[in-house]
Scaffold this motif. Structure first.
Motif, PDB file in Angstrom:
ATOM      1  N   HIS A 235     -34.963  59.930   1.701  1.00  0.00           N
ATOM      2  CA  HIS A 235     -33.498  59.869   1.623  1.00  0.00           C
ATOM      3  C   HIS A 235     -32.896  59.441   2.958  1.00  0.00           C
ATOM      4  O   HIS A 235     -31.810  58.883   3.008  1.00  0.00           O
ATOM      5  N   ASN A 236     -33.615  59.678   4.081  1.00  0.00           N
ATOM      6  CA  ASN A 236     -33.103  59.235   5.380  1.00  0.00           C
ATOM      7  C   ASN A 236     -33.096  57.715   5.485  1.00  0.00           C
ATOM      8  O   ASN A 236     -32.208  57.130   6.110  1.00  0.00           O
ATOM      9  N   LEU A 237     -34.077  57.072   4.878  1.00  0.00           N
ATOM     10  CA  LEU A 237     -34.083  55.615   4.838  1.00  0.00           C
ATOM     11  C   LEU A 237     -32.906  55.117   4.009  1.00  0.00           C
ATOM     12  O   LEU A 237     -32.234  54.140   4.367  1.00  0.00           O
ATOM     13  N   LYS A 238     -32.643  55.801   2.891  1.00  0.00           N
ATOM     14  CA  LYS A 238     -31.503  55.426   2.053  1.00  0.00           C
ATOM     15  C   LYS A 238     -30.195  55.606   2.814  1.00  0.00           C
ATOM     16  O   LYS A 238     -29.291  54.758   2.734  1.00  0.00           O
ATOM     17  N   LEU A 239     -30.082  56.702   3.550  1.00  0.00           N
ATOM     18  CA  LEU A 239     -28.868  56.940   4.328  1.00  0.00           C
ATOM     19  C   LEU A 239     -28.680  55.867   5.389  1.00  0.00           C
ATOM     20  O   LEU A 239     -27.563  55.401   5.630  1.00  0.00           O
ATOM     21  N   TYR A 240     -29.774  55.481   6.035  1.00  0.00           N
ATOM     22  CA  TYR A 240     -29.685  54.444   7.060  1.00  0.00           C
ATOM     23  C   TYR A 240     -29.184  53.136   6.455  1.00  0.00           C
ATOM     24  O   TYR A 240     -28.252  52.495   6.971  1.00  0.00           O
ATOM     25  N   LEU A 241     -29.802  52.713   5.369  1.00  0.00           N
ATOM     26  CA  LEU A 241     -29.433  51.439   4.757  1.00  0.00           C
ATOM     27  C   LEU A 241     -28.023  51.475   4.171  1.00  0.00           C
ATOM     28  O   LEU A 241     -27.312  50.460   4.170  1.00  0.00           O
ATOM     29  N   ALA A 242     -27.596  52.632   3.691  1.00  0.00           N
ATOM     30  CA  ALA A 242     -26.222  52.761   3.221  1.00  0.00           C
ATOM     31  C   ALA A 242     -25.247  52.733   4.394  1.00  0.00           C
ATOM     32  O   ALA A 242     -24.187  52.098   4.333  1.00  0.00           O
ATOM     33  N   ARG A 243     -25.613  53.414   5.473  1.00  0.00           N
ATOM     34  CA  ARG A 243     -24.750  53.481   6.656  1.00  0.00           C
ATOM     35  C   ARG A 243     -24.446  52.087   7.194  1.00  0.00           C
ATOM     36  O   ARG A 243     -23.335  51.807   7.654  1.00  0.00           O
ATOM     37  N   PHE A 244     -25.433  51.175   7.121  1.00  0.00           N
ATOM     38  CA  PHE A 244     -25.239  49.863   7.713  1.00  0.00           C
ATOM     39  C   PHE A 244     -25.066  48.746   6.694  1.00  0.00           C
ATOM     40  O   PHE A 244     -25.248  47.573   6.994  1.00  0.00           O
ATOM     41  N   GLY A 245     -24.704  49.129   5.456  1.00  0.00           N
ATOM     42  CA  GLY A 245     -24.184  48.160   4.507  1.00  0.00           C
ATOM     43  C   GLY A 245     -25.149  47.516   3.550  1.00  0.00           C
ATOM     44  O   GLY A 245     -24.807  46.526   2.901  1.00  0.00           O
ATOM     45  N   TYR A 246     -26.340  48.069   3.396  1.00  0.00           N
ATOM     46  CA  TYR A 246     -27.350  47.425   2.545  1.00  0.00           C
ATOM     47  C   TYR A 246     -27.569  48.124   1.213  1.00  0.00           C
ATOM     48  O   TYR A 246     -28.054  47.510   0.269  1.00  0.00           O
ATOM     49  N   LEU A 247     -27.254  49.393   1.124  1.00  0.00           N
ATOM     50  CA  LEU A 247     -27.498  50.160  -0.094  1.00  0.00           C
ATOM     51  C   LEU A 247     -26.189  50.765  -0.554  1.00  0.00           C
ATOM     52  O   LEU A 247     -25.562  51.536   0.185  1.00  0.00           O
ATOM     53  N   ASN A 248     -25.757  50.396  -1.753  1.00  0.00           N
ATOM     54  CA  ASN A 248     -24.473  50.869  -2.266  1.00  0.00           C
ATOM     55  C   ASN A 248     -23.367  50.639  -1.241  1.00  0.00           C
ATOM     56  O   ASN A 248     -22.538  51.499  -1.000  1.00  0.00           O
ATOM     57  N   HIS A 249     -23.367  49.438  -0.625  1.00  0.00           N
ATOM     58  CA  HIS A 249     -22.447  49.221   0.477  1.00  0.00           C
ATOM     59  C   HIS A 249     -20.990  49.099   0.041  1.00  0.00           C
ATOM     60  O   HIS A 249     -20.105  49.014   0.866  1.00  0.00           O
TER      61      HIS A 249
END
Length: 289
Positions: A44-58
């Motif tokens: 989930h930390n990888l998901k949070l990272y990618l969401a934080r920087f616009g790649y996942l559910n951006h």
């Protein structure tokens, strides 16, 4: 000369709750080799990272990611491939060593992904690697005032002034002047400590808002250099100012690694504006006509 900002700033106490979930960069290092179909604690930390920087559910806020799901699904694979493509890495969809090395590098807090707004796509024909914020916000005037926040170290004022002068020189459009009243300034520059209510500061050097909010925050927890020469082990405050002022003027991140608008900068490096940055600001403000 390098300074530790903790010696300059009082402790900042957060007196309100802040709901955004924060990723753990150290945990990401333990996930090397994971890929679609993997189920591991900490994914989930990888998901949070990618969401934080616009790649996942951006299209949503980063805290909308369900942190209880530690499963590497198809959506996560697509997001990771997008991240790898942006950073010119092998877009395998597997969390490999080079991808982790990029993720843990201190960087700007602004997301990377651009809007698909048609007007932006037209502008981008002049600067293919430069991105803009959704809707391409910009200033309706070319003279902007700036002010420094309370307790901003005097030693760090000249690097920021030099950064404004650099943008004024290359744009041939903007002019900037310092004022001493934050409430009347178009742009305000300050140091913040940790979770300060407008974005996760984990592994972030600084962040700035798109026009016309006008806020630039440096992370006080890093070792900063006042320049103008590079200082080993310290982040160059002027180089980061050049990057963040680009955001204040409306530029997003660039995929050109030599651009000031590239997302990260290592310690001990000095960086200025290049052709990609200049083309970006000219395209955004219609200065190429």
């Amino acid at each position: 000369m390098a300074f530790s900002l903790i010696t300059f700033l009082p402790l900042l106490f957060i007196l309100f709750s802040f709901s955004n979930a924060m990723f753990n960069a150290d945990t990401i290092k333990t996930l090397q080799g994971c890929h679609k179909g993997t189920k591991l604690p900490g994914l989930h930390n990888l998901k949070l990272y990618l969401a934080r920087f616009g790649y996942l559910n951006h299209q949503h806020a980063p805290n909308n990611v369900n942190t209880g799901l530690d499963e590497f699904d198809q959506e996560l694979e697509a997001a990771l491939k997008s991240y790898q493509n942006f950073y010119h890495l092998n877009a395998s969809g597997t969390l490999d060593g080079p991808t982790i090395s990029q993720m843990v590098m201190p960087r700007c807090g602004q997301p990377d992904m651009k809007s698909s707004h048609k007007h932006e796509e037209k502008l981008l024909t002049f600067a293919s690697r430069c991105q803009f914020f959704p809707g391409s916000p910009r200033w309706d005037k070319n003279h902007l005032t700036y002010a420094f926040g309370l307790n901003f170290p005097n030693a760090f004022v000249p690097p920021v002034v030099r950064a404004f002068n650099e943008w004024a020189s290359v744009s041939g459009y903007f002019t900037f002047s310092r004022v001493y009243d934050e409430t009347s300034a178009d742009l305000t520059i300050s140091f913040k400590n940790g979770n300060h209510g407008d974005g996760d500061f984990t592994n972030v050097l600084a962040h700035a808002a798109a026009p016309t909010v006008g806020i630039l925050h440096y992370n006080a927890n890093w070792n900063w250099s006042a320049g103008p020469e590079a200082v080993p082990g310290a982040f160059d405050l002027e180089s980061v100012a050049v990057h963040e002022i680009g955001h204040l003027l409306g530029l997003g991140h660039s995929q050109d690694q030599n651009s000031a608008m590239w997302t990260s900068i290592p310690p001990g490096i000095v960086k200025g504006l290049n052709t990609d940055d200049i083309q970006g600001i000219r395209a955004l403000y219609g200065l190429n006509k």
